[in-house]
Write a protein that holds these residues in place. Sequence first.
Motif, PDB file in Angstrom:
ATOM      1  N   PRO A   1       1.297  -0.713  -7.403  1.00  0.00           N
ATOM      2  CA  PRO A   1       0.316  -1.824  -8.231  1.00  0.00           C
ATOM      3  C   PRO A   1      -0.953  -2.346  -7.631  1.00  0.00           C
ATOM      4  CG  PRO A   1       1.873  -2.936  -7.091  1.00  0.00           C
ATOM      5  CD  PRO A   1       2.142  -1.601  -6.720  1.00  0.00           C
ATOM      6  N   THR A   2      -1.256  -1.453  -6.417  1.00  0.00           N
ATOM      7  CA  THR A   2      -2.354  -1.833  -5.587  1.00  0.00           C
ATOM      8  C   THR A   2      -2.847  -0.571  -4.799  1.00  0.00           C
ATOM      9  OG1 THR A   2      -0.912  -2.493  -3.764  1.00  0.00           O
ATOM     10  CG2 THR A   2      -1.675  -4.151  -5.074  1.00  0.00           C
ATOM     11  N   ALA A   3      -2.520   0.768  -4.911  1.00  0.00           N
ATOM     12  CA  ALA A   3      -2.941   1.741  -4.186  1.00  0.00           C
ATOM     13  C   ALA A   3      -2.851   2.900  -5.327  1.00  0.00           C
ATOM     14  CB  ALA A   3      -2.443   1.820  -2.866  1.00  0.00           C
ATOM     15  N   LYS A   4      -3.639   2.962  -6.252  1.00  0.00           N
ATOM     16  CA  LYS A   4      -3.485   3.982  -7.173  1.00  0.00           C
ATOM     17  C   LYS A   4      -3.589   5.525  -6.712  1.00  0.00           C
ATOM     18  CE  LYS A   4      -7.724   3.278  -9.473  1.00  0.00           C
ATOM     19  NZ  LYS A   4      -8.452   3.502 -10.834  1.00  0.00           N
ATOM     20  N   ARG A   5      -4.548   5.569  -5.696  1.00  0.00           N
ATOM     21  CA  ARG A   5      -4.974   6.857  -5.111  1.00  0.00           C
ATOM     22  C   ARG A   5      -5.982   7.508  -6.057  1.00  0.00           C
ATOM     23  NH1 ARG A   5      -0.033   9.209  -1.246  1.00  0.00           N
ATOM     24  NH2 ARG A   5      -0.360   7.689   0.571  1.00  0.00           N
TER      25      ARG A   5
END
Length: 162
Positions: free
Chosen positions: A133-137
Amino acid sequence: MKIVCLADTHLKKFNGFPQILESQLTSADLIIHAGDWQTIDVYKALCSYGNVEGVYGNVDGDEIKKLVPEKKIIKIEGKRIGIVHGDGIGKTTEKRALESFMEGEVDLIIFGHSHIPYSRFSKRSLLFNPGSPTAKRKLPYYSFGIITIKNDQIETKHIYFS
């Protein structure tokens, strides 16, 4: 039973969760984090919403490792749920997650590490990666999962947002 599932938050400094995730956390019966919390503040924030289960990932330090194990099995509504981060050497993340539990040992395996949302049966277990939810790459969307256990059935759903 509504379970909000997340992994790979990778938050070195916690400033709150995305609003769409917060709205689901308020109605969760259980919250599961599949590792790479990166800060104890994420754990504390999730606990403010309700019961939290989880495991540590490859970037988590001693503070997290004192609170949660490397892998675990929980039983909910008659279903056995395995939780593991899925990091390691060789093979795909999915294969490492599956091999963390003996065949038939669990009904559902929740894992993270790859940041790639995933939901598929392998052998006798449903494998589920909520994404991040915070590091989609390099993915186009952030994501987390909703797992519902009702009438002896497990349903998984990804929530995608930008």
